[in-house]
Motif scaffolding. Structure first.
Motif, PDB file in Angstrom:
ATOM      1  N   GLY A  56     -35.304 -13.109 101.422  1.00  0.00           N
ATOM      2  CA  GLY A  56     -34.746 -13.279  99.710  1.00  0.00           C
ATOM      3  C   GLY A  56     -34.121 -13.269  98.298  1.00  0.00           C
ATOM      4  O   GLY A  56     -33.853 -12.652  97.350  1.00  0.00           O
ATOM      5  N   GLN A  57     -32.366 -12.885  99.049  1.00  0.00           N
ATOM      6  CA  GLN A  57     -31.138 -13.067  98.675  1.00  0.00           C
ATOM      7  C   GLN A  57     -31.199 -14.187  98.283  1.00  0.00           C
ATOM      8  O   GLN A  57     -31.247 -15.240  98.274  1.00  0.00           O
ATOM      9  CB  GLN A  57     -30.033 -12.157  99.297  1.00  0.00           C
ATOM     10  CG  GLN A  57     -28.967 -12.324  98.978  1.00  0.00           C
ATOM     11  CD  GLN A  57     -27.626 -11.806 100.131  1.00  0.00           C
ATOM     12  OE1 GLN A  57     -28.259 -11.656 100.768  1.00  0.00           O
ATOM     13  NE2 GLN A  57     -26.653 -11.886  98.885  1.00  0.00           N
ATOM     14  N   GLU A  58     -30.302 -14.233  96.229  1.00  0.00           N
ATOM     15  CA  GLU A  58     -30.384 -15.518  95.764  1.00  0.00           C
ATOM     16  C   GLU A  58     -29.258 -15.553  95.987  1.00  0.00           C
ATOM     17  O   GLU A  58     -28.313 -15.216  95.713  1.00  0.00           O
ATOM     18  CB  GLU A  58     -30.597 -15.770  94.531  1.00  0.00           C
ATOM     19  CG  GLU A  58     -30.681 -16.123  93.541  1.00  0.00           C
ATOM     20  CD  GLU A  58     -30.724 -16.277  91.965  1.00  0.00           C
ATOM     21  OE1 GLU A  58     -30.116 -15.465  91.031  1.00  0.00           O
ATOM     22  OE2 GLU A  58     -31.891 -16.393  91.255  1.00  0.00           O
ATOM     23  N   LEU A  59     -28.895 -16.917  96.422  1.00  0.00           N
ATOM     24  CA  LEU A  59     -27.504 -17.648  96.791  1.00  0.00           C
ATOM     25  C   LEU A  59     -26.511 -18.709  95.853  1.00  0.00           C
ATOM     26  O   LEU A  59     -27.264 -19.479  95.257  1.00  0.00           O
ATOM     27  CB  LEU A  59     -27.051 -18.001  98.094  1.00  0.00           C
ATOM     28  CG  LEU A  59     -27.956 -16.670  99.688  1.00  0.00           C
ATOM     29  CD1 LEU A  59     -28.129 -17.583 100.500  1.00  0.00           C
ATOM     30  CD2 LEU A  59     -26.738 -15.791  98.866  1.00  0.00           C
ATOM     31  N   ASP A  60     -25.296 -18.501  95.302  1.00  0.00           N
ATOM     32  CA  ASP A  60     -24.924 -20.095  94.335  1.00  0.00           C
ATOM     33  C   ASP A  60     -24.861 -21.309  94.972  1.00  0.00           C
ATOM     34  O   ASP A  60     -24.511 -20.733  96.621  1.00  0.00           O
ATOM     35  CB  ASP A  60     -23.879 -19.140  93.796  1.00  0.00           C
ATOM     36  CG  ASP A  60     -23.842 -18.501  92.345  1.00  0.00           C
ATOM     37  OD1 ASP A  60     -24.913 -18.124  92.002  1.00  0.00           O
ATOM     38  OD2 ASP A  60     -22.895 -17.747  92.670  1.00  0.00           O
ATOM     39  N   VAL A  61     -25.126 -22.395  94.994  1.00  0.00           N
ATOM     40  CA  VAL A  61     -24.858 -23.573  95.807  1.00  0.00           C
ATOM     41  C   VAL A  61     -23.696 -23.989  95.138  1.00  0.00           C
ATOM     42  O   VAL A  61     -22.916 -24.006  93.764  1.00  0.00           O
ATOM     43  CB  VAL A  61     -26.376 -24.311  95.651  1.00  0.00           C
ATOM     44  CG1 VAL A  61     -25.239 -25.771  96.172  1.00  0.00           C
ATOM     45  CG2 VAL A  61     -27.625 -24.025  95.782  1.00  0.00           C
ATOM     46  N   LEU A  62     -23.160 -23.638  96.491  1.00  0.00           N
ATOM     47  CA  LEU A  62     -20.932 -24.437  95.656  1.00  0.00           C
ATOM     48  C   LEU A  62     -21.221 -25.749  95.900  1.00  0.00           C
ATOM     49  O   LEU A  62     -20.267 -26.284  95.029  1.00  0.00           O
ATOM     50  CB  LEU A  62     -20.188 -23.075  96.463  1.00  0.00           C
ATOM     51  CG  LEU A  62     -20.419 -21.694  97.161  1.00  0.00           C
ATOM     52  CD1 LEU A  62     -19.514 -21.437  97.894  1.00  0.00           C
ATOM     53  CD2 LEU A  62     -19.927 -21.342  95.447  1.00  0.00           C
ATOM     54  N   GLN A  63     -21.858 -26.490  96.987  1.00  0.00           N
ATOM     55  CA  GLN A  63     -22.481 -28.076  97.485  1.00  0.00           C
ATOM     56  C   GLN A  63     -22.813 -28.496  97.955  1.00  0.00           C
ATOM     57  O   GLN A  63     -23.983 -27.947  98.689  1.00  0.00           O
ATOM     58  CB  GLN A  63     -20.612 -28.419  98.120  1.00  0.00           C
ATOM     59  CG  GLN A  63     -20.185 -29.760  98.575  1.00  0.00           C
ATOM     60  CD  GLN A  63     -19.585 -30.730  97.519  1.00  0.00           C
ATOM     61  OE1 GLN A  63     -19.260 -30.069  96.249  1.00  0.00           O
ATOM     62  NE2 GLN A  63     -20.721 -32.373  98.129  1.00  0.00           N
TER      63      GLN A  63
END
Length: 208
Positions: free
Chosen positions: A78-85
């Protein structure tokens, strides 16, 4: 004319690693079944996007993919992660048994108008000897120039695009984007509006 999907791959790079999904398309009729919000529309939209025919969903310029491919996703905890590519890959096959693998980026620094192709089944049979080429889309003459992806896709499928009149009095090829809307059917709000959108921005007269 023949076009068969062989393999679809979605990939999103985050600070915590790589996420994504793979879908095989075997011979015969392929049925994709899943509950709501499980990604069926995402897969269809991804196919349209990597083929540079996302205009079938409307004239808007937004990429027709969810936030998990464009900005943020959640991992299994459930951790929110940034999409880098993020990238969409699609392997297709024509009536001659020839394979073409296509890559188009959705998020990141890579120009989304740039499309990389491998002349071989790079997803199902990875190899280093396949010829690789960068082509472009959404630019002028993309359906006529040898460096245009639209031109190469029509050539791969065996489409001989006829000339069509423009509103300005000129004549040009009937782009593949004009034909694909008749091959896409999406039923979400009843059966009265299942037809895909014709791309009006191409300025082709009497397209339908």
């Amino acid at each position: 004319m023949s076009l068969r999907f062989r393999h679809l791959r979605l990939r999103a790079q985050t600070p915590s690693g790589l996420f994504g999904a793979d879908v095989d398309f075997p011979d015969g009729l392929v049925l994709l079944r899943a509950n709501n919000t499980m990604g069926k529309s995402t897969l269809v939209n991804a196919i349209a996007y990597v083929l540079a025919i996302e205009q079938v969903f409307g004239p808007r310029k937004e990429i027709p993919l969810p936030p998990s491919m464009l900005s943020k996703l959640q991992d299994d905890q459930g951790q929110e992660l940034d999409v880098l590519q993020s990238d969409v890959f699609l392997e297709i096959e024509n009536g001659k048994g020839q394979s073409l693998t296509i890559r188009r980026s959705a998020a990141g620094t890579r120009d989304r108008r740039l499309i990389t192709v491998w002349y071989g089944p790079q997803l199902t049979k990875p190899a280093t000897h396949y010829q690789q080429e960068d082509l472009y889309t959404e630019l002028s003459r993309a359906a006529q120039s040898k460096a245009g992806f639209d031109h190469r896709l029509a050539q791969f499928m065996g489409w001989e695009l006829p000339a069509a009149p423009r509103f300005n009095g000129s004549v040009g090829p009937l782009y593949a984007q004009c034909i694909f809307p008749f091959l896409f059917v999406e039923q979400k709000r009843g059966w009265s509006s299942i037809g895909a959108t014709l791309p009006r921005f191409l300025q082709i007269r009497d397209m339908a």
